[in-house]
Design an enzyme around this catalytic site. Structure first.
Site, PDB file in Angstrom:
ATOM      1  N   HIS B  61       0.826  -1.216   0.000  1.00  0.00           N
ATOM      2  CA  HIS B  61       0.000   0.000   0.000  1.00  0.00           C
ATOM      3  C   HIS B  61       0.855   1.259   0.000  1.00  0.00           C
ATOM      4  CE1 HIS B  61      -3.780   2.189   0.902  1.00  0.00           C
ATOM      5  NE2 HIS B  61      -3.006   2.990   1.602  1.00  0.00           N
ATOM      6  N   GLU B 141      -8.336   4.466  -7.861  1.00  0.00           N
ATOM      7  CA  GLU B 141      -9.197   4.667  -6.686  1.00  0.00           C
ATOM      8  C   GLU B 141     -10.513   5.344  -7.049  1.00  0.00           C
ATOM      9  OE1 GLU B 141      -8.064   5.390  -2.258  1.00  0.00           O
ATOM     10  OE2 GLU B 141      -7.860   7.279  -3.330  1.00  0.00           O
ATOM     11  N   SER B 145     -19.041  10.392  -2.396  1.00  0.00           N
ATOM     12  CA  SER B 145     -20.213   9.956  -1.637  1.00  0.00           C
ATOM     13  C   SER B 145     -21.476  10.720  -2.014  1.00  0.00           C
ATOM     14  CB  SER B 145     -19.930  10.112  -0.145  1.00  0.00           C
ATOM     15  OG  SER B 145     -19.573  11.454   0.135  1.00  0.00           O
ATOM     16  N   HIS B 179     -12.170   3.929  -2.044  1.00  0.00           N
ATOM     17  CA  HIS B 179     -11.460   4.757  -1.073  1.00  0.00           C
ATOM     18  C   HIS B 179     -11.719   4.332   0.362  1.00  0.00           C
ATOM     19  CE1 HIS B 179     -10.689   8.208   1.609  1.00  0.00           C
ATOM     20  NE2 HIS B 179      -9.582   8.268   0.898  1.00  0.00           N
ATOM     21  N   HIS B 206      -9.435   1.386   1.944  1.00  0.00           N
ATOM     22  CA  HIS B 206      -9.140   1.801   3.320  1.00  0.00           C
ATOM     23  C   HIS B 206     -10.314   1.382   4.197  1.00  0.00           C
ATOM     24  CE1 HIS B 206      -6.806   4.819   0.928  1.00  0.00           C
ATOM     25  NE2 HIS B 206      -5.899   4.544   1.835  1.00  0.00           N
ATOM     26  N   GLU B 209      -9.637   3.514   9.691  1.00  0.00           N
ATOM     27  CA  GLU B 209      -8.318   4.069   9.968  1.00  0.00           C
ATOM     28  C   GLU B 209      -8.302   4.851  11.291  1.00  0.00           C
ATOM     29  OE1 GLU B 209      -6.934   6.575   6.825  1.00  0.00           O
ATOM     30  OE2 GLU B 209      -4.950   6.874   7.709  1.00  0.00           O
ATOM     31  N   ASP B 308       2.255   3.083   3.369  1.00  0.00           N
ATOM     32  CA  ASP B 308       1.428   4.235   3.044  1.00  0.00           C
ATOM     33  C   ASP B 308       2.293   5.206   2.227  1.00  0.00           C
ATOM     34  OD1 ASP B 308      -1.015   5.477   2.945  1.00  0.00           O
ATOM     35  OD2 ASP B 308      -1.313   5.564   5.090  1.00  0.00           O
TER      36      ASP B 308
END
Lengths: 403, 403
Positions: B61, B141, B145, B179, B206, B209, B308
């Site tokens: 990642h 990606e 929303s 995402h 993801h 997190e 990351d």
């Protein structure tokens, strides 16, 4: 007299942008670059963008005599590690001649460490420490819990102490280490501390490093019991923790580790003006747990940060030690912890070792790092300096350029 | 055909002393040096003392498009970090041209990373990823929303996906990233995952997190609420965690972070053959807490370890990431954790990304590191390699020497 103008000076929690420093053996003045330029003109050395002036770092706790270790010792838990130390001690000590010790001293210097507290078990590191560029608090270590051996052990300790006291140079301070509560007989401790008090010597000791130590001191049991039975025919701990701490009353002491210390013990440490040296890498590699920073803060105990030695670390670098501390305390506020750690390797460490350094401030010794970072400087600099170390371009100790 | 004889081969939890490897594009044989010498004679290259052959590392990642960050983003807590990303996004993205991205790709290579999963938000890293020496799982990606924007966002995502699918080379795998549960509308997720299933594309996302994400998904409240209200006029989370995970049924997915995941969610992850990518440095710098490794082990969830991106890390180096993990999990057994981390950057990471590498074993791609350590090799090598990294002398990808 030297005048350096920097992009930033970072000292004791504060970032001064566009500030410079005037110094000879000690620091004469810290002022804005404009102010210094107007007063000193061409005498000023412009360090330019990305330059950061910092106090030289102070490593409060290092063992140099085991610097030959790379993969000889067994990591993971304290007792297997200790057994591996005993099994390989002679070999490791023999392998670490003056050249090996000097390499460790230079490793520290190249990592910006301009003062250190060396805990010496045998005195074999005396000459390299005396010849080091750095300020050295040279802690002659007293060890021995067997009463039958007390006189001989004390004589050996005294001999090493006296040998270190015969060597005189600016920045070299012969001092006393008491090994630990489990390994030194009370008579010896009291005798040595009486001497320390009379002669105003600096004092350090290991305290509550491992769960095994906690168990042995509290209940005369656990993995230390077979160890003491086999090696020294002892079935009881040399001291309780309480007794041990009581000997250090009125002698401000640097206690190393304290990972397993109780709140009551920390209160005693606070009341007596002691400080605690945190060695996170060593603690992790030997399986000793994590020092809880909260009670130290609550009780106002100075938190220092040290590398311990190459017997329980892979490098002697306080930047690495601070970085690891940031990650070993992942629930502490990142920026505040960065600041705490910086104080622990500069101003607080110097104060605990009674050294006139650790701050970029007029009157302090000119023990100075000039670093270069290749990123924009902002308020998170204390954090970025730890994670993105930058280059140490030059190092001054008492005003003399040593790198 | 190449034959390398080493002091040690370390692969998938086992150290083979005095073993060598025969390979062309793939690994043909692993045998003792004596055996290979007797069969191949002068064709053998003797790497000598301190040489260690390892599988090339797999970074599951990484975000490359933010590689321009050094000190622009605010570290310490997730929401201030996210705000700083939004404030500086355009500037950072513009600063990271192909040269900047290529530097990040090369930083990975120089640290022994021979395969990586790149999560691409914009497709700006497509060309450097395509031209990289490494194996690349290129995760386009999907984010968005807002239902009103759904079609436009999906079209943009598809365009990027198709652009990556037009580029063909061995070891380049166009794939899909969703995402996160809070940032992608369910219709979009389902559409993309349907496509992934039909075309057998690799999928990552993801998941859980930050504490803020947990609170927002569970109760539509917390610091994410003003964020969504201000930026997107949303007062309810796009998905619950349960809904989100349900979309990934039958699509083994690499979920990144999962620091705040519940036991029930981890059970769903386990049941569906998903894996978890642990990014300890990023988690710490953004204040997201520490992934609890115990339930992952109990539930047999593959634990991978990723860097990351440079938006939440100071380097792209899985050796550093493993080292930090050792210290961020100070109560886990040191040696077992070292072994777990090694698997998480080699065999398990390769398996999750469906790559034919990550093991030094016949039939696997010859993605190989030759390292040199300057200390005696023993049973604690997996630990020492993390703490005392050694030098990466040469790197082979599919049998070709790339360093």
């Amino acid at each position: 007299m030297k005048i350096l103008l920097a992009d930033a000076i970072f000292t004791d929690g504060t970032i001064y942008r566009n500030h410079g420093i005037v110094f000879d053996k000690t620091i004469i003045e810290v002022s804005s670059n404009d102010e210094l330029r107007s007063r000193y003109g061409a005498q000023c050395v412009e360090l330019g963008e990305g330059s950061v002036i910092l106090p030289g770092l102070v490593n409060a706790h290092v063992h140099l005599e085991f610097s030959a270790n790379r993969t000889t010792l067994t990591y993971g838990e304290f007792m297997p590690w200790l057994s591996s130390v005993i099994a390989s001690r002679d070999e490791l000590i023999n392998e670490c001649d003056d050249e090996c010790t000097t390499r460790a001293v230079e490793m520290m210097l190249s990592n910006g460490i301009t003062a250190f507290g060396a805990v010496s078990s045998y005195g074999f590191d005396l000459d390299p420490c005396f010849k080091a560029s750095q300020k050295v608090v040279y802690f002659n270590e007293l060890i021995g819990s067997d009463p039958a051996m007390a006189d001989a052990l004390y004589a050996n300790f005294q001999e090493r102490l006296f040998a270190s006291q015969e060597l005189k140079r600016s920045g070299f301070y012969p001092s006393i280490a008491i090994h630990s509560p489990y390994s030194v007989h009370r008579i010896l401790i009291q005798k040595a501390l009486k001497h320390a008090k009379e002669k105003d010597l600096r004092v350090t000791a290991h305290f509550m490093e491992s769960p095994a130590e906690r168990e042995w001191l509290d209940t005369d049991s656990g993995p230390f019991r077979p160890f003491f039975e086999n090696f020294l025919k002892q079935t009881r701990a040399a001291n309780t923790a309480e007794e041990f701490l009581s000997y250090f009353k009125e002698i401000p002491t640097l206690f190393t580790h304290a990972v397993q210390a109780s709140h009551d013990e920390l209160s005693v440490i606070a009341q007596n003006g002691h400080s605690i040296i945190h060695c996170p890498i060593s603690n992790r590699l030997l399986g000793n747990g994590v020092l809880d920073l909260k009670p130290l803060e609550d009780k106002n105990i100075p938190l220092l940060c040290g590398t311990d030695g190459l017997s329980s670390n892979y490098t002697l670098d306080l930047f690495e030690e601070m970085k690891i501390a940031l990650f070993m305390h992942p629930h502490d506020d990142l920026l505040s912890l960065s600041q705490k750690l910086w104080r622990g390797v500069t101003s607080l460490a110097a104060a605990a070792l009674k050294l006139n350094c650790g701050k970029i401030m007029s009157g302090y010794d000119a023990d100075i790092l000039v670093m270069r970072v290749n990123y924009p400087i902002n308020g998170q600099l204390p954090l970025h300096l730890i994670n993105q170390k930058g280059i140490i371009e030059s190092i001054y100790i008492e005003g003399e350029r040593v790198k």
